[in-house]
Write a protein that holds these residues in place. Sequence first.
Motif, PDB file in Angstrom:
ATOM      1  N   PHE A   1     -85.061  20.032  27.164  1.00 15.30           N
ATOM      2  CA  PHE A   1     -83.638  20.244  27.428  1.00 15.30           C
ATOM      3  C   PHE A   1     -83.062  18.964  28.027  1.00 15.30           C
ATOM      4  N   PRO A   2     -82.265  18.211  27.273  1.00 13.38           N
ATOM      5  CA  PRO A   2     -81.789  16.918  27.780  1.00 13.38           C
ATOM      6  C   PRO A   2     -80.896  17.042  29.007  1.00 13.38           C
TER       7      PRO A   2
ATOM      8  N   ALA B   1     -79.177  15.849  14.384  1.00 13.36           N
ATOM      9  CA  ALA B   1     -80.381  15.190  14.897  1.00 13.36           C
ATOM     10  C   ALA B   1     -80.013  13.965  15.726  1.00 13.36           C
ATOM     11  N   ARG B   2     -79.077  13.176  15.243  1.00 18.46           N
ATOM     12  CA  ARG B   2     -78.684  11.963  15.971  1.00 18.46           C
ATOM     13  C   ARG B   2     -77.961  12.296  17.270  1.00 18.46           C
ATOM     14  N   GLU B   3     -77.128  13.332  17.245  1.00 17.07           N
ATOM     15  CA  GLU B   3     -76.385  13.702  18.452  1.00 17.07           C
ATOM     16  C   GLU B   3     -77.334  14.171  19.558  1.00 17.07           C
ATOM     17  N   ILE B   4     -78.314  15.019  19.198  1.00 13.39           N
ATOM     18  CA  ILE B   4     -79.262  15.500  20.216  1.00 13.39           C
ATOM     19  C   ILE B   4     -80.135  14.345  20.708  1.00 13.39           C
TER      20      ILE B   4
ATOM     21  N   ALA C   1     -79.912   9.285  26.736  1.00 13.61           N
ATOM     22  CA  ALA C   1     -79.087   9.133  27.936  1.00 13.61           C
ATOM     23  C   ALA C   1     -79.838   9.640  29.167  1.00 13.61           C
ATOM     24  N   ARG C   2     -80.569  10.729  29.001  1.00 14.92           N
ATOM     25  CA  ARG C   2     -81.326  11.251  30.141  1.00 14.92           C
ATOM     26  C   ARG C   2     -82.535  10.379  30.456  1.00 14.92           C
ATOM     27  N   ASN C   3     -83.238   9.943  29.395  1.00  7.08           N
ATOM     28  CA  ASN C   3     -84.490   9.217  29.581  1.00  7.08           C
ATOM     29  C   ASN C   3     -84.288   7.764  29.972  1.00  7.08           C
ATOM     30  N   GLY C   4     -83.096   7.225  29.705  1.00  4.47           N
ATOM     31  CA  GLY C   4     -82.829   5.831  30.037  1.00  4.47           C
ATOM     32  C   GLY C   4     -83.467   4.850  29.081  1.00  4.47           C
TER      33      GLY C   4
ATOM     34  N   SER D   1     -84.208   8.355  19.944  1.00  2.00           N
ATOM     35  CA  SER D   1     -83.362   7.973  18.805  1.00  2.00           C
ATOM     36  C   SER D   1     -84.125   7.136  17.791  1.00  2.00           C
ATOM     37  N   SER D   2     -84.954   6.232  18.270  1.00  2.20           N
ATOM     38  CA  SER D   2     -85.737   5.400  17.344  1.00  2.20           C
ATOM     39  C   SER D   2     -86.683   6.261  16.519  1.00  2.20           C
ATOM     40  N   ARG D   3     -87.303   7.213  17.168  1.00  2.00           N
ATOM     41  CA  ARG D   3     -88.232   8.087  16.440  1.00  2.00           C
ATOM     42  C   ARG D   3     -87.486   8.940  15.418  1.00  2.00           C
TER      43      ARG D   3
END
Length: 663
Positions: A104-105, A328-331, A337-340, A345-347
Motif C-alpha cells: 500500500f503506497p 500500472a504507471r500511476e500506481i 514517491a513513498r520509497n524515494g 517504475s523502472s521494473r
Amino acid sequence: MTMTEQAVHELWHEAHRFPVGPARFAAYDAALRHADAAGMRREAFAWRLSAMNEFHHHGDPARLFLAFSHCLQVCDTDAEATDGHGDRALLWRFKWVVWSLPQFPEIPLDRTRAVLDDMEARYRRGGHSLHAVYQHRWLVAHHTGDPAADHWYDKLVTAPRDGLSDCAACVPSGQVRHLVSHGRDEEAIELGRPFSRGGCTEQPHWMLSELLLPYLRTGRHADAVDAHRFGYPRMRANRHHLDNIAAHLRFCGLSGNETRGLELIERHRGWLDAPSSPYTAMEFAAAAGQVLRRLTEAGHGDLPVAAVPGGPAASTVAQVGAEVTALAREIAARFDARNGNSHVSSRVEGHLTADPLTDRLSMSVATRPRERMTSAVAALMDVVGEADARGDTDTAATALLDAAYEQRRANRAQDALDSAEEALGRLSRAGRHEDVQRCRLLLWELHRDAHRWPEALEALDAALAAPALPADAPSRITLLLAAAKGDPDRDRAAARVQAAADGFASAGDPGAAFDALLAVTRIVDEAVVERARKLAAAAPVGDDDWRPRRARLALADARRLHLAGHFADAAAQARDGARLVPSGDPLRERLARVETLALLRAGRAEAAEPLARAAFEQDEQWETALLYAAVLHALGRDFAELAEDWSVDEDDFDELEGETLWR
C-alpha cells in the motif's frame, strides 16, 4: 441496543454460512461490533484471531490490519481476554501484516519498519529464532529496491528455522524471487524445483509462478509450460493471488502466447475494481499492458475484450491496453514517491515494454507425450495437430472437445479439464456457439466433480446466460437446482431456486415450483420461504401430496426462526410440522431434532431432554449423541458414557449449528 451473548454467538455462527469473501467478512464485522458492545472480550479476541486467517488468504488486508492492531493491543493490556493463547498466534500473524504493509503506497515505510522492529523485539523476548524476522526484512527491502535486501537475504539463509518460520516450501519461494531478480536462474531452479508439487495452502502455485521466468530464460520451455498448466488453475478463483496470476500473464506475453494472455485478462480484469492491494493491481496491469501492446502492434487492436458481469464494459484490445498501462504507471509512481527512488517504475516499464524471450511456445494439450493418452485420445490429438498445421481451426477445436470427453470417460479428469479449457477458447474464437455451450457444460461437470465450485459455477452461469442450451443438455431448471445445491453463496443459491420455481410455475405445476423452492435445505431466504408458504396456502388442505410439503415448509421456517434467534417460535414450528408426517418418517425425525435444538437454545433443556433421548435411542449416530450430550450438559447431568462411546465433548457442541442437523 446491546445484544445478548447468545444472540451474538448466533450472529457469529451465521456469518460462517456465507462463502469466504466480502459477504462473510461484512457479517464478521457486525458480529464483532456486537461482541465488543456486549463486553465479550474473550470471544472478540478469539474471533478476530480466527478471522485474520481468512482476511489474509482471501485478499482483504485492510481488515487484517484492523483486526491485528486490535488483538495486539488486547494482548498487551488485557491478558485475561486472551486466556494465555494469543502470544504465539499473534507472532505468526505479524508475518502476514508485514507481507501486506509494503503493498500500500499510502502506508509510510517508517510505519512498516516500526512494525518490523516490534516483531523482532517480541520474537527476541519469546526466545524465538529471528529467521522469520529476517525473511520479512528482506521482503520489505526487496519490494522497495533497498540495497539492504542482499544483507537480509544472507541473514535469512543462515538463521536457524523454528516453529514460527514459514513452511519449507514458502520460504524457498521468496528465495527464488530474490535469485531471479539477480539473474541467478540456475540457482533459483535448483532451489525451487523440489517444492514445485506441493507444500501448503500457498503451494505449489506460488513456487510455480516464481519458476516461470527462470524456466523461460534458461530454455526449459516444457517445464515452463507445465508450470503454467499446473499452477494457474490452482489460483484462478482467489484474488489473493492476483500478483501470482500476473506472473502467469507475463509468461504468456514472454512466450508469444498473447491470445492465451487475452483469456486471462478477460477473466480477471474485473478484479482491478477491487484488488487486494494497489501492488497486486499494478502487477496485473503491467503484465496485461505488455500482452495487449503486443496484440495491438500485431494489428489486433480492434479485437473485442469481453465485458465483465457487474464490472468493466466490453471494449477493445487497444482501449483496455491503454487503460491498464496508465494504471500500472500511476500506481508505480505512487510507490516511487513513498520509497524515494525509481525502483518500482523502472521494473514496471521493463514489464510493459518487454518482448518475447522465445518464438511462440505451444501450450496446446495436443503436444503432450502420447504415452500418457489412451489410443482414442492420442488419435484425436493427432487430428488437432494436423488441423493446426493446415490452419483448420474448426476441425482442431472440435477434435479437442471430443478428446476432453474421451479423457473424462477414461477417468483422466485433470487431462479432461485441460483439454476442455483449451477447447473453450478455440471454439469461442471460431464462433462455434453450440459447441461452446457443450464445452461449458462439460467444464461445469468436471469442476463440480472436483469440488471446484467457483470454476464450476462460472462455467454453468455462462452456459445459462446464452439464449439456448444444446438439445441433449439437461433442462435449465435441472441445472439451476444443481447449481443452487453447490453454490456456497446463499443469496445466489436463493436466486437460482427462485428462477427454477419460475420455470415450473410457468408450466402450471405449483407442486414442482414448491419443491424447487425447498430443494436446498440450507437456503432460508425469507422471500423463498414466503413464496413457498403462499403456494402451500393455495393447495387443497386434504391433498396427501401436500402434507409432507407443508412439513418441509415447517422445517425451513423453523430454521429461519432459529437463525434469527427466535428459538421458542422455531421449536413450535418444528413441532407443528412433525404432526404432518407419520411416525418413523425421516422428515419427522429431522423436525424432532430441530425442535430439540431450538428448545435447548431457548433455555428449556428439561423439555428438550425426552426428545433428545428418543432421537438418540431411535437413531444412534454421532449427531444424535452430540445433541443428547449437549442437553445433558445444559441440565448439569453426566454425559461421560456418551463422550467415551461417541467421542463427543463440549468443544463439539458448536457443530450442532452446522448443516448435518438440518439435512
